[in-house]
Design a protein around this motif. Structure first.
Motif, short mmCIF file in Angstrom:
data_model
loop_
_atom_site.label_atom_id
_atom_site.label_comp_id
_atom_site.label_asym_id
_atom_site.label_seq_id
_atom_site.Cartn_x
_atom_site.Cartn_y
_atom_site.Cartn_z
N LYS A 195 0.62 -1.45 -0.10
CA LYS A 195 -0.09 -0.01 0.09
C LYS A 195 1.06 1.48 0.13
CE LYS A 195 -3.86 1.79 0.30
NZ LYS A 195 -5.42 1.50 -0.22
N PHE A 196 1.78 1.64 0.80
CA PHE A 196 2.61 2.22 1.15
C PHE A 196 3.71 2.35 -0.93
CE2 PHE A 196 3.94 1.63 5.33
CZ PHE A 196 3.60 3.09 5.99
N MET A 197 3.94 1.28 -1.19
CA MET A 197 4.33 1.57 -2.48
C MET A 197 3.31 1.78 -3.76
SD MET A 197 6.10 -2.46 -2.33
CE MET A 197 7.02 -1.73 -4.08
N ASN B 39 -6.45 -4.71 -5.61
CA ASN B 39 -7.80 -4.74 -4.30
C ASN B 39 -7.72 -5.73 -4.34
OD1 ASN B 39 -8.90 -2.16 -5.04
ND2 ASN B 39 -10.13 -3.36 -6.95
N ALA B 40 -6.87 -7.24 -4.11
CA ALA B 40 -7.18 -8.75 -3.60
C ALA B 40 -5.86 -8.39 -2.73
CB ALA B 40 -6.54 -8.93 -5.06
N ILE B 41 -4.60 -7.42 -2.72
CA ILE B 41 -3.87 -7.55 -2.23
C ILE B 41 -4.32 -6.82 -0.28
CG2 ILE B 41 -1.48 -6.73 -0.88
CD1 ILE B 41 -0.63 -7.11 -4.00
N GLU B 42 -5.18 -6.07 -0.75
CA GLU B 42 -5.75 -5.36 0.32
C GLU B 42 -6.83 -6.32 0.99
OE1 GLU B 42 -8.28 -1.04 1.24
OE2 GLU B 42 -7.71 -1.92 -0.82
N MET B 43 -7.95 -6.44 0.36
CA MET B 43 -8.58 -7.08 0.85
C MET B 43 -7.79 -8.90 2.07
SD MET B 43 -10.94 -10.81 -0.71
CE MET B 43 -9.89 -11.77 -1.57
N ILE B 44 -6.58 -9.46 0.76
CA ILE B 44 -6.32 -10.48 2.03
C ILE B 44 -5.23 -9.91 3.10
CG2 ILE B 44 -3.92 -11.64 1.83
CD1 ILE B 44 -4.11 -11.81 -0.94
N GLY B 45 -5.45 -8.33 3.61
CA GLY B 45 -4.97 -7.70 4.54
C GLY B 45 -5.22 -7.44 5.74
#
Length: 450
Positions: free
Chosen positions: A251-253, A266-272
């Motif tokens: 998210k920072f990157m 969006n998928a990475i945000e959901m996994i987090g």
């Protein structure tokens, strides 16, 4: 007047729990109703407020709590936690055994609830005590400090997670800042505190009776050859933190490089998200601590059901604490606190810590203290520029202040290590206060640079 009514409500809660021995869940429900009426809420709004607070709290963290308990149980029953502790203690050697116990507790404390960590580590501490002849509390105090620090500051533990949800703070930032605050707090409240006791009051480290750990539950003691490998055990324990850190860094990157949202991000945000993090971690533990260990699904299911049963009442108390918080919020206590401190020079971080510490001292529960504090300081946060993640940590620090006779943790530590009341006050109560104060100091220092 709202603050006086709230103080009287907490007093009634104390009488119900300590004097009349009313179960905490029922006592909180009674006091929530009485407070709502005393604060002038319309009668037809009281029950909806209680239901809303209960549902909102459990909707946000209930599954995290349940999945966390399951993860800890799978790790313990397969011998993964035993392997982590045994390996770290071997690597550090007898001369640094205190440090090894502390690091072991910190690593395991990230994935395990405080009580589960005690179940796993107390027998190991007793064993090391017999082998090395070092004072039991010389080993035990850094261990329980590490468990308490992770419990107070680090997601996915329920306290920091639920407060982050209330303050709308990034769970990844709470984790990053939490580690920054937790490590120096651990070193000062743990080994340094024990060092001072050893030189100023060594008699406090002398225990005359053996503690009773049967009330904590039982843990299977496996032969070393039966244990899973250290690497897979450590990954299983640390996976929740690794997933949350990964999502936060990406998210920072994304923000630094001004990359627009797409399906991948969006998928990475959901996994987090904490709930998804814990679900993935549980699924991985089923494989790493179950399938790979050739444990049957029936056996794994039994472990998971036992874990859920063991925390059922804690989950209910967490939910009704949310009801208590919602009543304070809708009853106008938060708005009153906002008006009272709106033009004050006092830092919102210090105010959150003070309120949380006072409620914790009065009624004993860290969860109730944290959620009640959030109801009071949420309106104040709207008009300030304070970082929500730091507010989470300041509230968490206050919620572990001065554990004493109204806290079940006080009696848990006393009985587990065979301490006298005086020893428990001089060690555990002081230790919790140090964690609270040092935690606040490092949160305030961190606020100067972030």
């Amino acid at each position: 007047m709202p603050l006086i009514i709230t103080a009287l409500g907490i007093l009634v809660l104390l009488v119900l729990i300590m004097k009349l021995r009313v179960q905490t869940l029922i006592a909180l429900a009674i006091v929530s109703c009485l407070l709502a009426f005393a604060l002038g809420m319309p009668l037809d709004a009281i029950v909806p407020a209680i239901e809303k607070g209960f549902g909102a709290t459990l909707g946000g963290v209930g599954l995290i709590f349940v999945f966390g308990a399951i993860l800890g149980k799978l790790l313990a029953d397969a011998g993964g936690a035993q392997q982590i502790s045994a390996t770290l203690i071997e690597r550090f050697g007898e001369s640094r055994v205190q440090l090894s116990v502390m690091i072991t507790a910190f690593v395991l404390g990230i994935a395990l609830f405080f009580e589960v960590g005690l179940v796993l580590l107390i027998p190991i501490v007793y064993q090391i005590h017999r082998q090395t002849q070092k004072p039991l509390l010389y080993l035990a105090l850094p261990m329980i400090t590490a468990l308490s620090v992770t419990h107070a500051f680090l997601p996915p533990h329920p306290g920091p997670t639920v407060i982050a949800s209330e303050y709308q703070a990034s769970i990844g930032m709470v984790l990053i800042y939490g580690v920054i605050v937790a490590i120096p707090t651990l070193l000062l409240a743990g080994p340094l505190f024990v060092w001072l006791i050893k030189r100023t009051a060594p008699q406090l480290l002398v225990i005359k009776s053996v503690g009773d750990v049967t009330s904590l539950g039982e843990v299977k003691e496996l032969d070393r050859a039966q244990l899973p490998g250290f690497g897979i055990s450590a990954i299983t324990a640390a996976l929740p933190v690794l997933l949350m850190l990964m999502a936060t860094i990406i998210k920072f990157m994304q923000e630094a490089w001004n990359i627009e949202n797409n399906l991948l991000f969006n998928a990475i945000e959901m996994i987090g998200k904490p709930t998804m993090v814990m679900l993935i971690s549980v699924l991985f533990a089923i494989f790493s601590m179950g399938v790979m260990r050739q444990r049957s699904m029936k056996e794994l299911t039994a472990s998971m059901e036992t874990a859920v049963r063991s925390i059922a009442m804690l989950v209910m108390i967490l939910g009704i604490s949310g009801s208590f918080k919602e009543v304070l919020l809708q009853g106008g206590v938060g708005d009153y606190v906002k008006a009272l401190f709106e033009h004050s020079a006092i830092s919102p971080l210090l105010l959150a810590w003070l309120i949380s510490a006072m409620i914790r001292t009065a009624q004993g529960s860290a969860t109730v203290a944290a959620l009640s504090t959030s109801a009071m300081v949420l309106p104040l946060m709207e008009s300030s520029q304070v970082d929500p993640a730091l507010m989470v940590l300041a509230t968490g620090a206050g919620s572990v202040f001065l554990s004493h006779v109204n806290d079940t943790g006080f009696w848990l530590i006393k009985e587990s290590f065979g301490l006298s009341i005086k020893q428990t006050f001089a060690t555990w109560s002081v230790l919790e206060t140090l964690i609270s104060v040092f935690g606040l100091v490092f949160v305030l220092l961190l606020s100067l640079v972030v």
